[in-house]
Design an enzyme around this catalytic site. Structure first.
Site, PDB file in Angstrom:
ATOM      1  N   LYS A 177       0.871  -1.178   0.000  1.00 38.77           N
ATOM      2  CA  LYS A 177       0.000   0.000   0.000  1.00 38.77           C
ATOM      3  C   LYS A 177       0.897   1.215   0.000  1.00 38.77           C
ATOM      4  O   LYS A 177       1.832   1.308   0.795  1.00 38.77           O
ATOM      5  CB  LYS A 177      -0.913   0.047   1.217  1.00 38.77           C
ATOM      6  CG  LYS A 177      -1.797   1.310   1.185  1.00 38.77           C
ATOM      7  CD  LYS A 177      -2.890   1.306   2.236  1.00 38.77           C
ATOM      8  CE  LYS A 177      -2.432   1.895   3.543  1.00 38.77           C
ATOM      9  NZ  LYS A 177      -3.575   2.200   4.452  1.00 38.77           N
ATOM     10  N   ARG A 205     -10.511  -1.210   7.302  1.00 36.22           N
ATOM     11  CA  ARG A 205      -9.632  -2.190   7.961  1.00 36.22           C
ATOM     12  C   ARG A 205      -9.166  -1.678   9.316  1.00 36.22           C
ATOM     13  O   ARG A 205      -8.900  -2.452  10.234  1.00 36.22           O
ATOM     14  CB  ARG A 205      -8.482  -2.623   7.062  1.00 36.22           C
ATOM     15  CG  ARG A 205      -7.434  -1.577   6.655  1.00 36.22           C
ATOM     16  CD  ARG A 205      -6.502  -1.232   7.762  1.00 36.22           C
ATOM     17  NE  ARG A 205      -5.168  -0.882   7.308  1.00 36.22           N
ATOM     18  CZ  ARG A 205      -4.361  -0.060   7.956  1.00 36.22           C
ATOM     19  NH1 ARG A 205      -4.778   0.568   9.042  1.00 36.22           N
ATOM     20  NH2 ARG A 205      -3.140   0.155   7.511  1.00 36.22           N
ATOM     21  N   ASN A 257     -13.446  15.307  22.267  1.00 33.84           N
ATOM     22  CA  ASN A 257     -12.440  15.619  21.249  1.00 33.84           C
ATOM     23  C   ASN A 257     -11.693  16.880  21.639  1.00 33.84           C
ATOM     24  O   ASN A 257     -12.261  17.802  22.223  1.00 33.84           O
ATOM     25  CB  ASN A 257     -13.107  15.803  19.877  1.00 33.84           C
ATOM     26  CG  ASN A 257     -12.085  15.797  18.751  1.00 33.84           C
ATOM     27  OD1 ASN A 257     -11.170  14.970  18.757  1.00 33.84           O
ATOM     28  ND2 ASN A 257     -12.219  16.697  17.811  1.00 33.84           N
ATOM     29  N   MET A 281      -6.074   3.672  18.456  1.00 31.45           N
ATOM     30  CA  MET A 281      -5.906   3.514  17.014  1.00 31.45           C
ATOM     31  C   MET A 281      -5.171   4.679  16.347  1.00 31.45           C
ATOM     32  O   MET A 281      -4.802   4.594  15.180  1.00 31.45           O
ATOM     33  CB  MET A 281      -7.286   3.369  16.358  1.00 31.45           C
ATOM     34  CG  MET A 281      -8.152   2.285  16.961  1.00 31.45           C
ATOM     35  SD  MET A 281      -7.373   0.666  17.022  1.00 31.45           S
ATOM     36  CE  MET A 281      -7.205   0.298  15.283  1.00 31.45           C
ATOM     37  N   GLY A 282      -4.972   5.780  17.057  1.00 26.99           N
ATOM     38  CA  GLY A 282      -4.452   6.979  16.386  1.00 26.99           C
ATOM     39  C   GLY A 282      -2.945   7.012  16.236  1.00 26.99           C
ATOM     40  O   GLY A 282      -2.425   7.638  15.310  1.00 26.99           O
ATOM     41  N   THR A 283      -2.229   6.349  17.132  1.00 23.54           N
ATOM     42  CA  THR A 283      -0.767   6.482  17.133  1.00 23.54           C
ATOM     43  C   THR A 283      -0.147   5.497  16.153  1.00 23.54           C
ATOM     44  O   THR A 283      -0.114   4.297  16.400  1.00 23.54           O
ATOM     45  CB  THR A 283      -0.232   6.272  18.564  1.00 23.54           C
ATOM     46  OG1 THR A 283      -0.751   7.315  19.381  1.00 23.54           O
ATOM     47  CG2 THR A 283       1.285   6.325  18.590  1.00 23.54           C
ATOM     48  N   ASP A 284       0.326   6.040  15.037  1.00 22.20           N
ATOM     49  CA  ASP A 284       0.905   5.211  13.984  1.00 22.20           C
ATOM     50  C   ASP A 284       2.218   5.800  13.470  1.00 22.20           C
ATOM     51  O   ASP A 284       2.654   5.507  12.360  1.00 22.20           O
ATOM     52  CB  ASP A 284      -0.101   5.043  12.836  1.00 22.20           C
ATOM     53  CG  ASP A 284      -0.549   6.379  12.263  1.00 22.20           C
ATOM     54  OD1 ASP A 284      -0.105   7.437  12.770  1.00 22.20           O
ATOM     55  OD2 ASP A 284      -1.332   6.392  11.297  1.00 22.20           O
ATOM     56  N   LYS A 330       3.801  10.332  18.054  1.00 19.06           N
ATOM     57  CA  LYS A 330       2.371  10.486  18.363  1.00 19.06           C
ATOM     58  C   LYS A 330       2.064   9.767  19.679  1.00 19.06           C
ATOM     59  O   LYS A 330       2.713   8.766  20.021  1.00 19.06           O
ATOM     60  CB  LYS A 330       1.508   9.875  17.255  1.00 19.06           C
ATOM     61  CG  LYS A 330       1.319  10.760  16.038  1.00 19.06           C
ATOM     62  CD  LYS A 330       0.244  10.136  15.154  1.00 19.06           C
ATOM     63  CE  LYS A 330       0.116  10.854  13.839  1.00 19.06           C
ATOM     64  NZ  LYS A 330      -0.786  10.136  12.920  1.00 19.06           N
ATOM     65  N   GLY A 348      -3.419  -0.455  18.129  1.00 14.43           N
ATOM     66  CA  GLY A 348      -3.604  -0.711  16.694  1.00 14.43           C
ATOM     67  C   GLY A 348      -2.732   0.234  15.879  1.00 14.43           C
ATOM     68  O   GLY A 348      -3.041   1.411  15.738  1.00 14.43           O
TER      69      GLY A 348
END
Ligand code: NAD
Length: 321
Positions: free
Chosen positions: A67, A110, A159, A219-222, A226, A292
Site C-alpha cells: 500500500k 480495515r 475531542n 488507534m491513532g498512534t501510527d 504520536k 492498533g
C-alpha cells in the site's frame, strides 16, 4: 490486471468483509504464515505531505503486495480526503501485478475492523457504554464497527477540538444509539470500551480516567512521537497489538517501553487470541488495551477480498499489462 476503483471498494467491502479479512490475517501472522516488511515513511518536503509504503506477504492466503500513500494536510480544504492511498497486489508465483485497488475506503474499514476484532475478543461481554476520543475522518467508521460487536446503549465522545463533535454526532445519528459530548472524566467513569483515534502528540487519556474492566482500542498512534494515552495506563493494562515490532517503534507502546514501564515481551499479538493460543481477557476487572498501529497485511487482506468480489460482481476493469 484488475483496476478496482474507490467506488467499487465502497460497494463490495462492508464491515463483515473487513472484519473477516483482518481477523484472518492476524491469525495467519500468529501462525507465522504472514509477515510485514519494514515500513517506509518520509516527509516529502512538499505540500507538508508524509508519504509511505507498507508491504507484506501472506504465504497462507497467497497475498503479496503493497500500500502506497500518506497524508496531505491541505487536501480537506480542496474537498479531498487528507489520507490518500492505493494498494497494488502481485502474483506471488511470478511477481506480475494482478490488481490495483483504491486504498482510502479500505484503510478506514480495515482500521475500524482491527479495533472491532479487539472489542470482540477482549471487551467484557456486558459492555454497554462506548467512549470515543476523536471526531475526524476515522471516528464514524470506528463507532459503526464497534456497535456491531456489543449491544452498546450510549456513545460518549470527547475531542480536543470540541467544535468537531456535532458533525460526528450527525454522522452516526442513524444508528439510533444516543450520542453525548462529555468531559474526559465523565467518559472514563462510564465507558466500558474506549476508542482513541486522534492525531495527538501528547497524552489525552490518563490512567486516572479509566476504571477497572475497561477495554481500550488505541488507534491513532501510527508514527514515532504520536501519543494518545498516559504510559502508566499501558503499565496497568494487559497490552495487545497487531504487530509487536511496529507497536514498540511507531505505536502507543513506544512511550511505555521507552519509559521502562512495559516490557516488549509482555505485549501480546491479537492474532494469538484469535488462534486461541492466548486467553485474552482473564478477569472482569482487568484493563485490556489494544495498540492498533495499522499494518500492511491488513490492507492487503481487504484489498484481495475487494478485488475478488469486484471481479465477481462485474465492478472491476480488466486492463492488458
Ligand atoms: P483526521 O485528521 O480526520 O482527525 C484528526 C483527529 O485528531 C481529530 O479528532 C482532531 O480533533 C484530533 N487532533 C488533531 N490535533 C490534535 C491534537 N494536537 N491533540 C489531540 N487531538 C488532536 O484524522 P483521521 O483520519 O480521523 O485519523 C485519526 C488518527 O488515526 C491519525 O493519527 C491517523 O494517522 C491515525 N490512523 C491510524 C490508522 C491505524 O491503522 N492505526 C489508520 C488510519 C489512521
Amino acid at each position: 490486471m484488475l483496476v478496482v476503483t474507490e467506488e467499487a471498494c465502497r460497494r463490495v467491502i462492508g464491515r463483515a468483509e473487513a472484519f473477516a479479512a483482518v481477523e484472518g490475517v492476524f491469525a495467519a501472522m500468529a501462525r507465522g504464515a504472514a509477515r510485514n516488511f519494514p515500513v517506509l515513511r518520509e516527509a516529502l518536503g512538499h505540500a507538508d505531505a508524509i508519504y509511505g509504503v507498507k508491504s507484506g506477504f501472506d504465504a497462507q492466503g497467497l497475498v503479496l503486495g503493497l500500500k502506497s500513500g500518506g497524508y496531505w494536510p491541505g487536501n480537506a480544504a480542496r474537498g479531498l480526503t487528507n489520507h490518500q492511498s492505493v494498494v497494488i497486489l502481485f502474483d506471488p508465483d511470478s511477481g506480475r501485478p494482478t490488481a490495483m485497488v483504491g486504498g482510502n475506503h479500505l484503510t478506514a474499514m480495515r482500521t475500524a475492523a482491527a479495533a472491532a476484532v479487539s472489542i470482540a475478543r477482549l471487551a467484557r461481554a456486558d459492555a454497554r457504554v462506548l467512549g470515543i476520543l476523536g471526531a475526524g475522518f476515522q471516528s464514524a467508521f470506528q463507532i459503526r464497527a464497534a456497535l456491531a460487536q456489543r449491544p452498546f446503549e450510549r456513545i460518549l465522545a470527547w475531542n480536543y477540538h470540541p467544535e468537531m463533535l456535532p458533525r460526528l454526532a450527525a454522522a452516526v445519528a442513524d444508528t439510533g444509539v444516543p450520542f453525548e459530548s462529555v468531559s474526559l472524566d465523565a467518559l472514563g467513569a462510564a465507558a466500558d470500551v474506549i476508542i482513541t483515534v486522534t492525531s495527538s502528540f501528547a497524552p489525552q487519556l490518563m490512567k486516572a480516567h479509566v476504571r477497572p474492566g475497561t477495554h481500550l482500542a488505541c488507534m491513532g498512534t501510527d508514527t514515532r512521537g504520536k501519543q494518545e494515552v498516559e504510559p502508566a495506563l499501558l503499565a496497568a493494562a494487559s497490552v495487545f497489538t497487531d504487530e509487536v515490532a511496529q507497536a514498540v517503534s511507531i505505536g502507543e507502546c513506544q512511550h511505555a517501553v521507552a519509559a521502562g514501564l512495559l516490557a516488549e515481551d509482555a505485549i501480546i499479538p491479537l492474532g494469538a487470541v484469535v488462534l486461541g493460543a492466548h486467553p485474552g481477557r482473564r478477569s472482569e476487572d482487568e484493563i485490556t488495551l489494544y495498540d492498533g498501529t495499522g499494518i500492511g497485511l491488513q490492507d492487503l487482506a481487504v484489498a484481495a477480498v475487494a478485488a475478488r468480489l469486484a471481479r465477481a460482481q462485474g465492478l472491476a476493469t480488466e486492463v492488458d499489462w
